[in-house]
Design an enzyme around this catalytic site. Structure first.
Site, PDB file in Angstrom:
ATOM      1  N   ASP A   1      11.022  -1.407 -18.318  1.00 39.91           N
ATOM      2  CA  ASP A   1      10.762  -0.338 -17.355  1.00 39.91           C
ATOM      3  C   ASP A   1      11.645  -0.567 -16.143  1.00 39.91           C
ATOM      4  OD1 ASP A   1       8.929   1.330 -18.528  1.00 39.91           O
ATOM      5  OD2 ASP A   1       7.292  -0.083 -18.175  1.00 39.91           O
TER       6      ASP A   1
ATOM      7  N   MET B   1       9.078  18.721   3.087  1.00 40.81           N
ATOM      8  CA  MET B   1       9.759  18.049   4.199  1.00 40.81           C
ATOM      9  C   MET B   1       8.687  17.325   4.994  1.00 40.81           C
ATOM     10  SD  MET B   1      12.359  20.859   5.775  1.00 40.81           S
ATOM     11  CE  MET B   1      11.066  21.963   6.260  1.00 40.81           C
TER      12      MET B   1
ATOM     13  N   ASP C   1       1.945  -1.706 -19.001  1.00 40.69           N
ATOM     14  CA  ASP C   1       0.658  -1.994 -18.398  1.00 40.69           C
ATOM     15  C   ASP C   1      -0.321  -0.830 -18.478  1.00 40.69           C
ATOM     16  OD1 ASP C   1       2.011  -0.414 -16.660  1.00 40.69           O
ATOM     17  OD2 ASP C   1       1.928  -1.783 -14.954  1.00 40.69           O
TER      18      ASP C   1
ATOM     19  N   THR D   1       4.396  18.059   2.700  1.00 38.63           N
ATOM     20  CA  THR D   1       3.532  18.873   1.843  1.00 38.63           C
ATOM     21  C   THR D   1       4.346  19.372   0.667  1.00 38.63           C
ATOM     22  OG1 THR D   1       4.061  21.004   2.827  1.00 38.63           O
ATOM     23  CG2 THR D   1       2.288  19.743   3.877  1.00 38.63           C
TER      24      THR D   1
END
Lengths: 680, 590
Positions: free
Chosen positions: A305, A381, A516, A376
């Site tokens: 990974d 931004m 995991d 948001t």
């Protein structure tokens, strides 16, 4: 690497004393039966002992020689037993430490009605629900089904920093014997008594449940075959000796036999296997079987990974690229202001970079009339409004939209820098003030130190490394290139991982991976070597065939090395053992027949003093070499990450050629010593 | 040693190298069913054979079925040969009116020719009728060679195929081997041999009068010496050039004449001698190329070839050096090479060949499991004579008997890559096939069986009156004679050290079992390996895989071969040829 390299001294007093006792117990032929080579030596010892007594009763001359041969034959068996007992002893010492962690706990079991009853931890069965409060030990392996707690897992991992365990998600598994430090959790027990993680670990390191691995079985067949061949060679030598007019005594024939059969490797074989498992455990990896460790040595493809294994968990700001007519300092100042209340690692790294480059101190926002604008999903931004300034940072298209809204366009230079960063595998972040672009921040994946060297080593071993990442192909390619990986799988979903493993396996390759999360479980199960992180979910741990207690994915590379080392140690000692026979022939054959045919003394190239001293020296050498090689067997032959041919050339030189030469010197020295002190 | 001698040896290696690829490619094409230039003639014959025998040539066999077919074929043809020998007096083409062959000798001979050994406890020209020679022995020379090659091809297929249950069709392999490989080649070779003066007729034996009658003293069984004047010599005839071709090309080695390739009718001149030396190894050498080609790793084929060639060269060098050096005990006798004499130890050698070709012949015939001889191995110096013995002890893998050499060396390759694999830290692989417990077990079984029958039978014979009564020289030389006999038969070589009276019930029967076990008990585990390998997946090669194409592999393979056989046979050799050599230098001979 963050492994606890526990290089304990091999010869701890307690272990040696225990091993000496065990080596006597292991003389039981039923125990020895699983080791045909040493069983033959034991049978030989019994025969010579019987003959020795018999000769004494008949007052046959030559007692001193016969007694010494008999004793050294017994020592040969004992030394081999000792090697095995040493390996087991070291495992037992480790098991004892673990057992302390298995202290009896009282579990608060939640009954069906919701009432709580206290039962001993050892009575818990899979499916039981228990409540564990702060300060209490977790009574068994399980999964957090309710609540979140910090847990001290030092008993298992040796890591003192507490870890967070919470219900749901990928951090839900807990291990019996660890302690809850804060909060209260409800755990669903997942294992029955005697089958817990700790129990399995104890059994493994003790070697009690050790099953021979496939390569070990194959090697055992080879060694048994060689033993039978030498048995034939010695048994048929007697008629030829009778024909030639110099029949041999049973002591001499058994000495020859024991010297020829591969006692060195035969005596050390199981010690090597046990010690190999021990080394895995020392690195805080729990392998479900020796087979899994051996398979790790055969791995062709390693899936890693990206995040957490190849790169540090988070991206970091590395560069400010100002727009035309803006200074870098202005950009840095604005970027820092925009990020001051951004608690994400990326945001913090911007603050740090600005501080490092322009000595811009982090400012208390409360000092200003500042309004923090959080990120948001709609605006995409974040930023800050202060003193009438509107500072924003965000992804390229978000900022472009924002600027256009304000009636400004983005300068082509900025667009250019965005492209450059993306091509290099980085993430561009734009900073704008009042609708005007100030410049770009280069966020970069930071590759862990030493990874490139690791991957180079793996490549030299013939292992292909593949990075798995959710990034887009461009970013993935850049990171893969920088870290020195062979290949990558971009925008990977869990099912892509599984498909990749299947595709590699269809080509006949062995695949190893780490994982995991629960969604890793199918891939972990499919992989030939699946290393699950202890911090991961129970599902992942059950799917894999190894668990890393430190939850360090790079550990896989070490397991691969241990797997290879295990095979190399066996191969090297087999070669050494067989190569030794050449010298032993030159010691024993002239000693056997030089009496009848003095011309055969030409073969006595070591110039050993008498036939008795020659035979005795060979037998003594044969016994002592087992003890001399115990440390090598326990620690393993040093693995060098070279290509196969280079590695073989080296090992053939050391253990093959060395194995031919060493006994000539050793037997000669022993001959000098025993004739000097008058044993022969 | 002379430059001329080395030139001949050098030429031999060059020619052998030159024929390897053409033969290898041809065999690969034949056994893969690809087109060859002989197809227009042979395909119709082949189809006719399948149709008349009811063979479905498209149906493949797994290893067990292949083994059963091979055993069935061998048993039936062995019984047939036994029968022919036993009733030859009633059969045609028996101008000398030979009687039926004794039961135990017939059994030994039947076993011998079925197993491609061609150990002969009889003199051909005084025992076997032309019919027996042609229909019985020569037939087996073709059949046993074809079986050997078929087995090698089956093993190669096992290595080359992946996830396959089958390893070919035995009947097809044998048929194609006979039709495409053996018969056309032997036809041409026989014609060349005839042109060089070998006999090819069905006439009764000729008798010639001596110009000077010879007086011969013989000691009878009762110890009485009788003096006899011989005035004429019987000159044996027969259809033998055609037999000679397959005797050599199929590494059979059983000659129609007792003196084998030392007889002028079997080996008239240095050209035929050289041809025989090359042809003994030609197919074995070619099969290494076939191995490379069919497994897709030509360099592996050459690496195996190199191992064989190096061992062969080492053998020739020692044998030639020992024989050229002569006998150290012959003081005051000129043993130097000159225009007038070959020098060295010429006892038991033909003057028309000399030292180098005889040393080369002795080495190649034992490398190849052929067993033809152009001199007496018994008369070699102790260490010179040890070379043929060691060549056989090594397991007949230096090119080896046709097919047998290749499947024999596969056993050693498996052991080599097993050790090598462990030492590089991977589960051992051979050309992508993982070598696991089962393969190691079968490979060890092969080594074990050989060692058991050779040493076991020698041990019994050496301390038994029925064993030692046959030896002609006492001391270590006697041990060498018995050891050589059982090694030669177990290795399916068939060359004799001579000196040992083999035609006794004990040696006929024990030898027959030696040969049968040495062939069939070793073939079964080898075919089991082939079947097991065929089933496996192919693991792609990586830098971590030990390559089987390099000089390092060749070196390792040679080391494993030498170490395994040296460790097994060193004690026996030290009481035989080594002791004899040392005693000779101390002035004691046997």
């Amino acid at each position: 690497m963050s492994t606890r390299e526990t290089r304990k001294s091999l010869w701890t007093g307690g272990i040696v004393a225990g091993a000496v006792r065990d080596s006597l117990l292991k003389l039981n032929p039923r125990t020895l039966a699983k080791n045909p080579v040493m069983l033959v030596v034991e049978i030989g010892s019994v025969i010579t002992t019987y003959e020795l007594v018999h000769h004494q009763l008949l007052h046959v001359a030559g007692f001193r020689f016969e007694l010494q041969i008999t004793l050294w034959l017994w020592f040969t068996v004992l030394f081999a037993n000792f090697a095995e007992a040493m390996a087991e002893g070291r495992g037992k010492a480790q098991a004892d430490t673990l057992r302390k962690a298995r202290a009896e706990t009282i579990a608060h079991r939640i009954k069906n009605g919701g009432t709580i009853e206290d039962v001993p931890g050892s009575k818990l069965r899979a499916g039981d629900l228990v409540k564990v409060a702060a300060g209490e030990f977790i009574p068994g392996d399980g999964e957090v089904v309710e609540g979140v707690a910090s847990v001290d897992e030092s008993a298992i991992t040796g890591e003192s920093a507490p870890v967070i365990r919470e219900s749901g998600g990928d951090r839900s598994a807990v291990t019996g014997g660890t302690r809850v430090l804060s909060d209260e959790i409800i755990i669903k027990i997942t294992s029955n008594p005697g089958e817990t993680f700790l129990d399995r670990m104890i059994k493994l390191v003790e070697g009690a449940e050790r099953q021979k691995t496939p390569n070990e079985i194959a090697l055992n067949i080879l060694l048994s075959g060689l033993t039978i061949i030498f048995l034939l060679a010695v048994v048929t030598l007697q008629p030829m000796a009778i024909y030639s007019g110099s029949p041999q005594s049973i002591f001499v024939l058994i000495s020859l036999l024991v010297c020829l059969i591969p006692t060195t490797i035969g005596g050390l074989l199981s010690a090597i296997g046990i010690a190999g498992m021990d080394r895995v455990v020392q690195r805080n990896v729990l392998a479900m079987s020796g087979r899994a460790v051996e398979a790790a040595g055969d791995v062709d493809t390693l899936l890693l990974d990206k995040t957490g294994t190849i790169t540090l968990g988070n991206r970091r700001a590395t560069e400010f690229i100002p727009a035309p007519n803006i200074t870098e300092a202005e950009l840095a100042d604005a970027a820092q202001l925009a990020s001051l209340s951004d608690e994400t690692p990326e945001g913090r790294s911007i603050v740090v970079l600005a501080k490092e480059k322009y000595n811009l101190r982090g400012r208390e926002l409360s000092a200003y009339a500042a309004t923090f604008i959080p990120f948001t999903a709609v605006t995409r931004m974040s930023g800050v409004d202060l003193d009438g300034r509107q500072i924003r940072k965000g992804a390229f298209d978000a900022i472009v939209g924002y600027c256009k809204e304000k009636g400004n366009s983005v300068p082509p230079e900025v667009e250019e820098s965005v492209k450059t960063i993306a091509n290099a595998g980085g993430t561009p972040l734009l900073v704008a003030e009042d609708g005007k672009v100030l410049g770009t921040i280069h966020l970069k994946d930071i590759i862990k130190g030493g990874m490139r060297e690791r991957f180079d080593q793996l490549r030299a071993m013939g292992i292909r490394t593949v990075m798995i990442t959710g990034d887009n192909p461009l970013t993935a390619a850049a990171i893969a290139r920088e870290a020195g990986l062979d290949d990558f799988l971009a925008q990977a979903k869990p099912e892509d991982k599984l498909a990749l493993i299947r595709a590699e396996q269809a080509k006949g390759k062995l695949v190893a991976m780490t994982g995991d999360g629960t969604n890793d479980a199918p891939a972990l199960a499919q992989a030939d070597v699946g290393l699950a992180m202890n911090a991961g979910t129970q599902a992942a741990k059950e799917a894999g065939n190894m668990v890393d207690l430190d939850s360090n994915p790079t550990k896989l590379i070490e397991v691969v090395e241990i797997g290879k080392q295990l095979l190399i140690t066996r191969g090297a000692l087999t070669t050494f053992s067989v190569a030794n026979d050449v010298a032993k022939y030159f010691a024993i054959i002239p000693a056997m027949f030089a009496g009848a045919f003095p011309v055969l003394n030409v073969l006595n190239i070591m110039a050993l003093k008498t036939p008795e001293s020659a035979i005795l020296s060979a037998v003594i050498f044969n016994a002592l070499i087992i003890i001399a090689l115990v440390p090598l067997a326990l620690r393993g032959v040093r693995y060098r990450p070279l290509g196969a041919s280079a590695l073989l050339r080296w090992n053939l030189l050391v253990y093959g050629v060395g194995g031919i030469i060493a006994p000539f010197i050793g037997i000669k020295l022993i001959d000098l010593i025993i004739t000097h002190i008058g044993w022969a | 040693m002379t430059a001329n001698g080395w030139l001949q040896i050098g030429l031999f290696f060059v020619v052998l190298l030159a024929v390897t690829k053409p033969l290898g490619v041809f065999m690969a094409r034949v056994f893969s069913g690809e087109k060859t230039f002989l197809d227009p003639v042979l395909r119709p014959i082949e189809r006719l054979i399948y149709r008349s025998c009811g063979i479905d040539d498209k149906r493949e066999m797994d290893w067990k079925e292949y083994t059963v077919a091979m055993l069935l074929f061998s048993v039936v043809s062995m019984l047939l040969l036994y029968l022919i020998e036993r009733v030859q007096q009633w059969l045609p083409w028996n101008p000398q009116h030979f009687a039926a062959v004794e039961a135990h000798l017939a059994f030994n001979t039947a076993a011998s020719f079925t197993t491609n050994t061609n150990w002969q406890n009889y003199g051909g020209e005084s025992t076997m009728s032309y019919f027996t020679q042609m229909a019985g022995l020569a037939y087996h020379n073709f059949a046993s060679a074809a079986v050997g090659i078929a087995l090698a091809i089956a093993v190669i297929r096992g290595i080359a195929r992946k996830e396959s249950k089958t390893i070919g069709n035995f009947w097809v392999d044998v048929t194609r081997c006979m039709l495409w490989v053996l018969l056309p080649a032997c036809l041409i070779i026989a014609l060349i041999f005839v042109s060089q003066g070998m006999v090819q007729n069905l006439r009764p034996y000729d008798t010639a009068k001596f110009l000077n009658p010879q007086t011969v003293q013989t000691t009878g069984a009762d110890g009485k010496t009788t003096t006899q004047t011989v005035t004429d010599q019987v000159i044996a005839q027969g259809p033998f050039a055609s037999q000679e071709a397959i005797k050599i090309f199929g590494t059979n080695g059983g000659g129609p004449f007792n003196a084998n390739s030392a007889h002028p009718f079997e080996n008239p001149n240095p050209l035929t001698d050289f041809m025989q030396i090359v042809m003994m190894l030609a197919l074995g050498s070619g099969l290494t190329y076939t191995l490379g080609r069919m497994t897709g790793s030509q360099r592996h084929g050459w690496a195996v070839w190199a191992a064989m060639a190096i061992l062969c060269l080492a053998g020739v060098t020692v044998a030639y050096a020992m024989e050229a050096h002569g006998n150290p005990l012959l003081h005051g006798i000129d043993q130097h090479t000159s225009a007038m004499q070959p020098g060295g130890n010429m006892e038991g050698k033909e003057v028309r060949f000399g030292i180098a070709p005889t040393a080369l012949f002795a080495t190649t015939t034992t490398d190849a499991s052929c067993g033809a001889v152009n001199g007496m191995h018994d008369s070699f110096t102790p260490l010179g004579g040890m070379i043929p013995l060691v060549n056989i002890m090594i397991g007949e893998v230096i090119f080896g008997g046709v097919g047998a050499g290749l499947y024999g060396i596969v056993v050693f390759i498996i052991l080599s890559v097993f050790i090598a694999g462990l030492m590089v830290g991977r589960t051992p692989e051979y050309l992508g096939k993982k070598i696991e417990a089962y393969d190691v077990k079968m490979a060890m079984l092969v080594v074990l069986i050989f060692c058991l029958i050779v040493l076991g039978l020698t041990a019994v014979a050496i301390v038994s009156p029925f064993g030692t009564s046959s030896i002609s020289n006492p001391g270590p030389h006697g041990l060498s004679q018995i050891l050589y006999a059982y090694t030669s038969q177990a290795g399916n070589n068939g060359s004799a050290f001579a000196g040992l009276t083999g035609n006794t019930p004990w040696y006929n029967v024990s030898g027959a079992f030696d040969m049968l076990l040495g062939r069939f008990f070793m073939v079964i585990p080898v075919l089991a390996i082939a079947g097991n390998l065929a089933r496996k997946k192919i693991v792609p090669e990586s830098v971590g895989t030990f390559p089987v194409t390099t000089p390092l592999f060749t070196f390792l393979l040679i080391s494993v071969i030498l170490i395994v056989s040296a460790l097994t046979f060193f004690p026996a050799l030290s009481l035989g040829p080594i002791l004899e050599h040392l005693l000779m230098h101390a002035g004691k001979v046997f």
